[in-house]
Design a protein around this motif. Structure first.
Motif, PDB file in Angstrom:
ATOM      1  N   SER A 111      -0.470  -7.607 -15.455  1.00  0.00           N
ATOM      2  CA  SER A 111      -0.436  -7.680 -14.002  1.00  0.00           C
ATOM      3  C   SER A 111       0.451  -6.564 -13.472  1.00  0.00           C
ATOM      4  CB  SER A 111       0.103  -9.045 -13.555  1.00  0.00           C
ATOM      5  OG  SER A 111       0.126  -9.150 -12.147  1.00  0.00           O
ATOM      6  N   VAL A 112      -0.072  -5.762 -12.547  1.00  0.00           N
ATOM      7  CA  VAL A 112       0.647  -4.580 -12.068  1.00  0.00           C
ATOM      8  C   VAL A 112       0.705  -4.582 -10.546  1.00  0.00           C
ATOM      9  CG1 VAL A 112      -1.478  -3.205 -12.178  1.00  0.00           C
ATOM     10  CG2 VAL A 112       0.732  -2.043 -12.086  1.00  0.00           C
ATOM     11  N   ILE A 113       1.874  -4.300  -9.994  1.00  0.00           N
ATOM     12  CA  ILE A 113       2.042  -4.159  -8.545  1.00  0.00           C
ATOM     13  C   ILE A 113       2.955  -2.958  -8.271  1.00  0.00           C
ATOM     14  CG2 ILE A 113       1.741  -6.628  -8.124  1.00  0.00           C
ATOM     15  CD1 ILE A 113       4.763  -6.818  -7.626  1.00  0.00           C
ATOM     16  N   ASP A 114       3.076  -2.620  -7.005  1.00  0.00           N
ATOM     17  CA  ASP A 114       4.072  -1.655  -6.530  1.00  0.00           C
ATOM     18  C   ASP A 114       3.952  -0.282  -7.178  1.00  0.00           C
ATOM     19  OD1 ASP A 114       4.952  -3.778  -5.081  1.00  0.00           O
ATOM     20  OD2 ASP A 114       6.863  -4.020  -6.102  1.00  0.00           O
ATOM     21  N   ALA A 115       2.737   0.203  -7.381  1.00  0.00           N
ATOM     22  CA  ALA A 115       2.573   1.550  -7.910  1.00  0.00           C
ATOM     23  C   ALA A 115       2.903   2.577  -6.837  1.00  0.00           C
ATOM     24  CB  ALA A 115       1.153   1.759  -8.412  1.00  0.00           C
ATOM     25  N   THR A 116       3.489   3.696  -7.253  1.00  0.00           N
ATOM     26  CA  THR A 116       3.766   4.810  -6.348  1.00  0.00           C
ATOM     27  C   THR A 116       3.531   6.105  -7.110  1.00  0.00           C
ATOM     28  OG1 THR A 116       5.394   5.766  -4.803  1.00  0.00           O
ATOM     29  CG2 THR A 116       6.234   4.984  -6.899  1.00  0.00           C
ATOM     30  N   ILE A 117       3.112   7.155  -6.417  1.00  0.00           N
ATOM     31  CA  ILE A 117       2.791   8.432  -7.055  1.00  0.00           C
ATOM     32  C   ILE A 117       3.826   9.483  -6.689  1.00  0.00           C
ATOM     33  CG2 ILE A 117       1.099  10.301  -7.256  1.00  0.00           C
ATOM     34  CD1 ILE A 117       0.168   7.686  -8.483  1.00  0.00           C
ATOM     35  N   PHE A 118       4.283  10.217  -7.714  1.00  0.00           N
ATOM     36  CA  PHE A 118       5.231  11.313  -7.510  1.00  0.00           C
ATOM     37  C   PHE A 118       4.657  12.569  -8.156  1.00  0.00           C
ATOM     38  CE2 PHE A 118       8.826  13.885  -9.071  1.00  0.00           C
ATOM     39  CZ  PHE A 118       9.441  14.171  -7.858  1.00  0.00           C
ATOM     40  N   GLU A 119       4.495  13.625  -7.361  1.00  0.00           N
ATOM     41  CA  GLU A 119       3.939  14.877  -7.864  1.00  0.00           C
ATOM     42  C   GLU A 119       5.064  15.812  -8.292  1.00  0.00           C
ATOM     43  OE1 GLU A 119       1.161  18.645  -6.357  1.00  0.00           O
ATOM     44  OE2 GLU A 119       1.600  16.974  -4.991  1.00  0.00           O
ATOM     45  N   LYS A 120       4.969  16.338  -9.515  1.00  0.00           N
ATOM     46  CA  LYS A 120       5.951  17.299 -10.015  1.00  0.00           C
ATOM     47  C   LYS A 120       5.224  18.307 -10.899  1.00  0.00           C
ATOM     48  CE  LYS A 120      10.362  17.758 -12.511  1.00  0.00           C
ATOM     49  NZ  LYS A 120      10.989  18.611 -11.470  1.00  0.00           N
ATOM     50  N   GLY A 121       5.290  19.582 -10.494  1.00  0.00           N
ATOM     51  CA  GLY A 121       4.553  20.593 -11.223  1.00  0.00           C
ATOM     52  C   GLY A 121       3.060  20.335 -11.111  1.00  0.00           C
ATOM     53  N   PRO A 125       0.824  -1.212   0.000  1.00  0.00           N
ATOM     54  CA  PRO A 125       0.000   0.000   0.000  1.00  0.00           C
ATOM     55  C   PRO A 125       0.858   1.262   0.000  1.00  0.00           C
ATOM     56  CG  PRO A 125       0.093  -0.920   2.200  1.00  0.00           C
ATOM     57  CD  PRO A 125       0.775  -1.918   1.301  1.00  0.00           C
ATOM     58  N   GLU A 126       0.329   2.292  -0.626  1.00  0.00           N
ATOM     59  CA  GLU A 126       1.009   3.598  -0.680  1.00  0.00           C
ATOM     60  C   GLU A 126      -0.005   4.695  -0.400  1.00  0.00           C
ATOM     61  OE1 GLU A 126       4.207   4.766  -2.368  1.00  0.00           O
ATOM     62  OE2 GLU A 126       5.140   2.787  -2.296  1.00  0.00           O
ATOM     63  N   ILE A 127       0.507   5.866  -0.066  1.00  0.00           N
ATOM     64  CA  ILE A 127      -0.329   7.033   0.219  1.00  0.00           C
ATOM     65  C   ILE A 127      -0.002   8.142  -0.773  1.00  0.00           C
ATOM     66  CG2 ILE A 127      -0.932   8.807   1.917  1.00  0.00           C
ATOM     67  CD1 ILE A 127      -0.018   6.856   4.100  1.00  0.00           C
ATOM     68  N   ALA A 128      -1.032   8.834  -1.234  1.00  0.00           N
ATOM     69  CA  ALA A 128      -0.870  10.050  -2.035  1.00  0.00           C
ATOM     70  C   ALA A 128      -1.929  11.044  -1.570  1.00  0.00           C
ATOM     71  CB  ALA A 128      -1.008   9.758  -3.520  1.00  0.00           C
ATOM     72  N   TYR A 129      -1.775  12.305  -1.978  1.00  0.00           N
ATOM     73  CA  TYR A 129      -2.740  13.344  -1.609  1.00  0.00           C
ATOM     74  C   TYR A 129      -3.229  14.020  -2.868  1.00  0.00           C
ATOM     75  CZ  TYR A 129      -4.816  17.451   0.625  1.00  0.00           C
ATOM     76  OH  TYR A 129      -5.684  18.419   1.042  1.00  0.00           O
ATOM     77  N   ASP A 130      -4.541  14.139  -2.988  1.00  0.00           N
ATOM     78  CA  ASP A 130      -5.134  14.799  -4.149  1.00  0.00           C
ATOM     79  C   ASP A 130      -5.566  16.212  -3.772  1.00  0.00           C
ATOM     80  OD1 ASP A 130      -6.207  14.455  -6.984  1.00  0.00           O
ATOM     81  OD2 ASP A 130      -7.968  15.186  -5.905  1.00  0.00           O
ATOM     82  N   THR A 190      -9.458  17.381  -4.496  1.00  0.00           N
ATOM     83  CA  THR A 190     -10.516  16.907  -3.597  1.00  0.00           C
ATOM     84  C   THR A 190     -10.140  17.047  -2.128  1.00  0.00           C
ATOM     85  OG1 THR A 190      -9.648  14.649  -3.680  1.00  0.00           O
ATOM     86  CG2 THR A 190     -11.306  15.254  -5.330  1.00  0.00           C
ATOM     87  N   LYS A 191      -8.872  17.350  -1.857  1.00  0.00           N
ATOM     88  CA  LYS A 191      -8.340  17.441  -0.498  1.00  0.00           C
ATOM     89  C   LYS A 191      -8.543  16.133   0.264  1.00  0.00           C
ATOM     90  CE  LYS A 191      -8.906  22.456  -0.227  1.00  0.00           C
ATOM     91  NZ  LYS A 191      -9.485  23.602   0.515  1.00  0.00           N
ATOM     92  N   LEU A 192      -8.315  15.043  -0.460  1.00  0.00           N
ATOM     93  CA  LEU A 192      -8.439  13.715   0.116  1.00  0.00           C
ATOM     94  C   LEU A 192      -7.119  12.962  -0.017  1.00  0.00           C
ATOM     95  CD1 LEU A 192     -11.892  12.594  -1.319  1.00  0.00           C
ATOM     96  CD2 LEU A 192     -11.412  13.201   1.067  1.00  0.00           C
ATOM     97  N   PHE A 193      -6.828  12.130   0.965  1.00  0.00           N
ATOM     98  CA  PHE A 193      -5.706  11.205   0.863  1.00  0.00           C
ATOM     99  C   PHE A 193      -6.187   9.941   0.152  1.00  0.00           C
ATOM    100  CE2 PHE A 193      -4.831  13.773   4.620  1.00  0.00           C
ATOM    101  CZ  PHE A 193      -3.504  14.138   4.412  1.00  0.00           C
ATOM    102  N   LEU A 194      -5.292   9.338  -0.603  1.00  0.00           N
ATOM    103  CA  LEU A 194      -5.554   8.050  -1.221  1.00  0.00           C
ATOM    104  C   LEU A 194      -4.670   7.003  -0.578  1.00  0.00           C
ATOM    105  CD1 LEU A 194      -5.789  10.321  -3.624  1.00  0.00           C
ATOM    106  CD2 LEU A 194      -5.881   8.323  -5.103  1.00  0.00           C
ATOM    107  N   ILE A 195      -5.209   5.848  -0.337  1.00  0.00           N
ATOM    108  CA  ILE A 195      -4.417   4.666  -0.022  1.00  0.00           C
ATOM    109  C   ILE A 195      -4.671   3.676  -1.154  1.00  0.00           C
ATOM    110  CG2 ILE A 195      -3.973   2.797   1.606  1.00  0.00           C
ATOM    111  CD1 ILE A 195      -5.144   4.571   3.798  1.00  0.00           C
ATOM    112  N   PHE A 196      -3.618   3.231  -1.812  1.00  0.00           N
ATOM    113  CA  PHE A 196      -3.794   2.318  -2.942  1.00  0.00           C
ATOM    114  C   PHE A 196      -2.821   1.157  -2.823  1.00  0.00           C
ATOM    115  CE2 PHE A 196      -1.144   5.923  -3.997  1.00  0.00           C
ATOM    116  CZ  PHE A 196      -0.051   5.403  -4.672  1.00  0.00           C
ATOM    117  N   TRP A 197      -3.181   0.019  -3.415  1.00  0.00           N
ATOM    118  CA  TRP A 197      -2.441  -1.224  -3.213  1.00  0.00           C
ATOM    119  C   TRP A 197      -2.765  -2.177  -4.364  1.00  0.00           C
ATOM    120  CZ3 TRP A 197      -6.824   0.405  -0.970  1.00  0.00           C
ATOM    121  CH2 TRP A 197      -7.951  -0.393  -1.158  1.00  0.00           C
ATOM    122  N   ALA A 198      -2.070  -3.308  -4.397  1.00  0.00           N
ATOM    123  CA  ALA A 198      -2.287  -4.328  -5.430  1.00  0.00           C
ATOM    124  C   ALA A 198      -3.019  -5.519  -4.845  1.00  0.00           C
ATOM    125  CB  ALA A 198      -0.954  -4.786  -6.018  1.00  0.00           C
ATOM    126  N   THR A 199      -4.030  -5.997  -5.578  1.00  0.00           N
ATOM    127  CA  THR A 199      -4.808  -7.167  -5.170  1.00  0.00           C
ATOM    128  C   THR A 199      -5.095  -8.054  -6.377  1.00  0.00           C
ATOM    129  OG1 THR A 199      -5.908  -6.187  -3.240  1.00  0.00           O
ATOM    130  CG2 THR A 199      -7.086  -7.946  -4.356  1.00  0.00           C
TER     131      THR A 199
END
Length: 309
Positions: free
Chosen positions: A187-197, A125-130, A133-142
């Motif tokens: 099949s996709v796992i280990d996604a992570t979000i990086f914000e730039k600009g 699981p990883e965390i990002a902030y939008d 919407t001013k919401l946090f996301l928790i996302f993971w692979a299943t």
């Protein structure tokens, strides 16, 4: 008073030099039974273990009581939020928070896939902030058998065929229902979000087993919530198997670190434009035994306090 201060800085200019940037890397060792570990760096290349390489937090939740893939995100108030993989076949993810990375809240299980009777797991699981919407996301692979487009030879990998799912939360106390986050034709796992600009870059692992991919790719959107195009980039990693990407910006470069898990060591690529990637695996140094985690920036004062432990 201002004149005195100016004269002082002219006589002792070295005192006016800003402190070096400070970066931390949260990680686990072995199978994750020993909990949370930290390494630090001031240049993005050389990373050293903190606290003599011993654990900062022991896991207490989940069937296996593991703390794999620890992801840490600091919010605007300064609170650090952490999620992790609590076990190989759990349908929950672990959560705890801290103000100083030493004293942690009570660990709790976030139920993310328990409503899916056939779901196999909840991994990395990883965390990002939008911001919109001013919401946090928790996302993971299943993996949910029969739910996704099949991939060749998935049975050889225990039938695992992952897609990314997510929940949103305003406060890490209440959570939305689970939804599909990223559903490519592989099949996709280990996604992570990086914000730039104004862009949100998703680094992810193509997990297809036949032909074996096992590499890191990129897609991007203008919101952390996406939608992210499922037509992803060519691999940004080389002729080796890589997983667990995490990204930080150090100076003029964006570094993406990843676990070369079949070689039992860490690697890295870097870019100035998010298009051309230079492999600098031979330039980075990590503590021995380090596994999948998250790189993030902290204040120099926090790093100094952690180095005293």
């Amino acid at each position: 008073m201002k004149i005195r201060s100016l004269v002082f800085l002219m006589l002792f200019p070295f005192l006016a030099i800003a402190q070096k940037e400070a970066y931390l890397f949260s990680y686990f060792v072995k199978n994750g039974e020993d909990g949370l570990h930290f390494a630090y760096s001031t240049d993005g290349l050389t990373w050293q273990a903190l606290k003599g390489g011993t654990s900062f937090l022991q896991p207490v939740i989940g069937k296996d009581k593991l703390m794999r893939d620890p992801c840490i995100y600091q919010d605007k108030s300064g609170t650090f939020h952490m999620v992790w993989t609590s076990g190989w076949w759990d349908k929950i993810v672990g959560y705890a928070s801290s103000k100083d990375l030493v004293n942690w809240s009570e660990q709790k299980a976030i139920s993310v896939m328990e409503h899916e009777s056939t779901a196999k797991n909840s991994w990395a699981p990883e965390i990002a902030y939008d911001k919109k919407t001013k919401l946090f996301l928790i996302f993971w692979a299943t993996t949910i058998p029969g739910r996704h487009t099949d991939v060749a030879d998935s049975e050889k990998e225990k039938g695992l065929n992952h897609r990314m799912y997510y929940v949103t939360t305003p406060d890490f106390k209440t959570f939305s229902e689970t939804k599909m986050y990223f559903n490519p034709e592989f099949s996709v796992i280990d996604a992570t979000i990086f914000e730039k600009g104004k862009e949100y870059y998703m680094f992810l692992k193509n997990e297809n087993p036949k032909p074996a991919e096992k590499n890191i790719r990129i897609t991007k959107a203008n919101s952390a919530l996406g939608p992210f195009p499922t037509q992803v980039s060519a691999p940004i990693t080389g002729d080796y198997w890589a997983e667990g990407p995490t990204a930080i910006e150090v100076g003029e470069y964006v570094y993406v670190y990843f676990d070369k898990y079949t070689q039992h060591k860490y690697g890295a690529v870097r870019s100035k434009d998010m298009k051309t990637w230079e492999d600098v695996s031979d330039q980075v140094k990590f503590p021995e035994g380090i596994r999948h985690g998250t790189a993030f920036k902290v204040s120099p004062s926090l790093l100094e306090s952690l180095k005293k432990l």
